[in-house]
Design a protein around this motif. Structure first.
Motif, mmCIF file in Angstrom:
data_model
loop_
_atom_site.group_PDB
_atom_site.id
_atom_site.type_symbol
_atom_site.label_atom_id
_atom_site.label_comp_id
_atom_site.label_asym_id
_atom_site.label_seq_id
_atom_site.Cartn_x
_atom_site.Cartn_y
_atom_site.Cartn_z
ATOM 1 N N ASP A 65 0.841 -1.194 0.000
ATOM 2 C CA ASP A 65 0.000 0.000 0.000
ATOM 3 C C ASP A 65 0.881 1.252 0.000
ATOM 4 O OD1 ASP A 65 -1.760 2.084 0.444
ATOM 5 O OD2 ASP A 65 -2.868 1.071 2.039
ATOM 6 N N PRO A 66 1.072 1.872 -1.178
ATOM 7 C CA PRO A 66 1.963 3.038 -1.260
ATOM 8 C C PRO A 66 1.513 4.210 -0.379
ATOM 9 C CG PRO A 66 1.225 2.364 -3.460
ATOM 10 C CD PRO A 66 0.520 1.507 -2.460
ATOM 11 N N GLU A 67 0.210 4.363 -0.164
ATOM 12 C CA GLU A 67 -0.295 5.485 0.644
ATOM 13 C C GLU A 67 0.117 5.329 2.108
ATOM 14 O OE1 GLU A 67 -1.607 9.009 1.631
ATOM 15 O OE2 GLU A 67 -1.522 8.294 -0.444
ATOM 16 N N LYS A 68 0.022 4.118 2.643
ATOM 17 C CA LYS A 68 0.424 3.890 4.034
ATOM 18 C C LYS A 68 1.927 4.096 4.202
ATOM 19 C CE LYS A 68 -3.308 0.999 5.509
ATOM 20 N NZ LYS A 68 -3.825 0.713 6.775
ATOM 21 N N LEU A 69 2.705 3.635 3.221
ATOM 22 C CA LEU A 69 4.149 3.830 3.290
ATOM 23 C C LEU A 69 4.487 5.316 3.224
ATOM 24 C CD1 LEU A 69 6.843 2.383 3.546
ATOM 25 C CD2 LEU A 69 6.982 2.347 1.065
ATOM 26 N N LYS A 70 3.727 6.078 2.424
ATOM 27 C CA LYS A 70 3.960 7.525 2.328
ATOM 28 C C LYS A 70 3.657 8.210 3.662
ATOM 29 C CE LYS A 70 2.758 11.648 -0.361
ATOM 30 N NZ LYS A 70 3.192 12.488 0.709
ATOM 31 N N GLN A 71 2.565 7.816 4.323
ATOM 32 C CA GLN A 71 2.240 8.391 5.635
ATOM 33 C C GLN A 71 3.358 8.114 6.631
ATOM 34 O OE1 GLN A 71 -1.481 6.535 6.616
ATOM 35 N NE2 GLN A 71 -2.695 7.892 5.319
ATOM 36 N N PHE A 72 3.850 6.893 6.633
ATOM 37 C CA PHE A 72 4.935 6.513 7.528
ATOM 38 C C PHE A 72 6.183 7.341 7.226
ATOM 39 C CE2 PHE A 72 8.654 3.925 8.546
ATOM 40 C CZ PHE A 72 8.398 3.574 9.863
ATOM 41 N N THR A 73 6.527 7.432 5.952
ATOM 42 C CA THR A 73 7.722 8.178 5.539
ATOM 43 C C THR A 73 7.588 9.656 5.876
ATOM 44 O OG1 THR A 73 8.083 6.596 3.762
ATOM 45 C CG2 THR A 73 9.225 8.679 3.578
ATOM 46 N N ASP A 74 6.414 10.230 5.652
ATOM 47 C CA ASP A 74 6.201 11.651 5.978
ATOM 48 C C ASP A 74 6.418 11.909 7.465
ATOM 49 O OD1 ASP A 74 5.670 12.185 3.328
ATOM 50 O OD2 ASP A 74 3.487 12.328 3.583
ATOM 51 N N ALA A 75 5.898 11.032 8.315
ATOM 52 C CA ALA A 75 6.069 11.205 9.765
ATOM 53 C C ALA A 75 7.549 11.102 10.146
ATOM 54 C CB ALA A 75 5.244 10.166 10.522
ATOM 55 N N GLN A 76 8.271 10.166 9.543
ATOM 56 C CA GLN A 76 9.705 10.030 9.837
ATOM 57 C C GLN A 76 10.483 11.237 9.322
ATOM 58 O OE1 GLN A 76 10.997 7.810 11.830
ATOM 59 N NE2 GLN A 76 9.102 6.647 12.035
ATOM 60 N N ASN A 77 10.080 11.773 8.161
ATOM 61 C CA ASN A 77 10.753 12.962 7.622
ATOM 62 C C ASN A 77 10.525 14.189 8.504
ATOM 63 O OD1 ASN A 77 11.826 11.546 5.480
ATOM 64 N ND2 ASN A 77 10.187 12.093 4.069
ATOM 65 N N GLN A 78 9.320 14.311 9.076
ATOM 66 C CA GLN A 78 9.058 15.417 10.001
ATOM 67 C C GLN A 78 9.962 15.306 11.224
ATOM 68 O OE1 GLN A 78 4.849 15.170 10.751
ATOM 69 N NE2 GLN A 78 4.343 16.525 9.038
ATOM 70 N N LEU A 79 10.155 14.105 11.698
ATOM 71 C CA LEU A 79 11.039 13.898 12.838
ATOM 72 C C LEU A 79 12.477 14.244 12.467
ATOM 73 C CD1 LEU A 79 11.589 13.020 15.712
ATOM 74 C CD2 LEU A 79 11.592 10.642 14.926
ATOM 75 N N SER A 80 12.909 13.851 11.282
ATOM 76 C CA SER A 80 14.267 14.195 10.830
ATOM 77 C C SER A 80 14.457 15.708 10.797
ATOM 78 C CB SER A 80 14.530 13.612 9.442
ATOM 79 O OG SER A 80 14.576 12.218 9.488
ATOM 80 N N GLY A 81 13.463 16.426 10.287
ATOM 81 C CA GLY A 81 13.547 17.890 10.242
ATOM 82 C C GLY A 81 13.617 18.512 11.628
ATOM 83 N N ALA A 82 12.806 17.998 12.552
ATOM 84 C CA ALA A 82 12.819 18.513 13.922
ATOM 85 C C ALA A 82 14.163 18.244 14.588
ATOM 86 C CB ALA A 82 11.672 17.887 14.723
#
Length: 198
Positions: A94-111
């Protein structure tokens, strides 16, 4: 003697069918799927390692940079969001679920990037051994995450290619019916180098 020959022929036929099935790629799809799932587990392991380090890093910085409350709160909230978005091996198609997961991890990387940039304003913090050790561990973890993601991408590519190539496509059509697994996509704007401001 007739029964002996009939049983020998039947055993020989079963052996031939077994060898034919073993050599025809029947096991390729499940083997490669499990390899991709194992690579995904390593990605999750490295993200969890990073999440486990963050509270210690936040506490260390907090002692020195009391006025940087917004940055510290941002890191804490991003960590909470990143650990709440879950994806397991059954959702890897499911590409959408993987995108949600990746977006959350990217936000953490930015913080985390903003938190580490804060250290430039605090000379005492930059010389604190606890902070330096945590910063080093986080940098190592980010490298491990990159390697784990690369390995996962390679395993998924191998699995997805197996689903589309002969003779495995026959087994895919007749027996397995697996969907291709999703992989990571570059974050929007990743082609530009980050801007550092002090």
């Amino acid at each position: 003697m007739g029964i002996f020959w009939q049983r020998s022929r039947a055993a020989g036929a079963l052996l031939a069918v077994g060898l034919l099935l073993a050599g025809c790629g029947y096991n390729n799809i499940p083997t490669k799927e499990e390899a991709a799932k194992a690579a995904w587990a390593e990605v999750q392991n490295q993200y969890q390692r990073r999440a486990d380090l963050i509270p210690n890093l936040v506490n260390t910085v907090q002692g020195y940079a009391k006025q940087e409350k917004d940055v510290l709160i941002g890191v804490t909230e991003a960590r909470a969001k990143a650990t709440s978005v879950k994806i397991d091996a059954s959702n890897l198609d499911d590409p959408e679920k993987l995108k949600q997961f990746t977006d959350a991890q990217n936000q953490l990387s930015g913080a985390l990037g903003r938190l580490l940039a804060v250290s430039e304003n605090y000379p005492d913090l930059k010389s604190n051994q606890n902070f330096l050790a945590l910063q080093s561990q986080l940098e190592g973890t980010e490298n491990r995450i990159a390697v784990a993601r690369r390995d996962y991408i390679q395993r998924v590519q191998d699995f997805n290619l197996t689903l589309r190539t002969f003779p495995d496509v026959i087994w895919q059509t007749l027996v397995f019916h697996d969907k291709p697994m999703a992989t990571f996509a570059a974050t929007e704007g990743a082609e530009k180098p980050p801007e550092v401001k002090f």
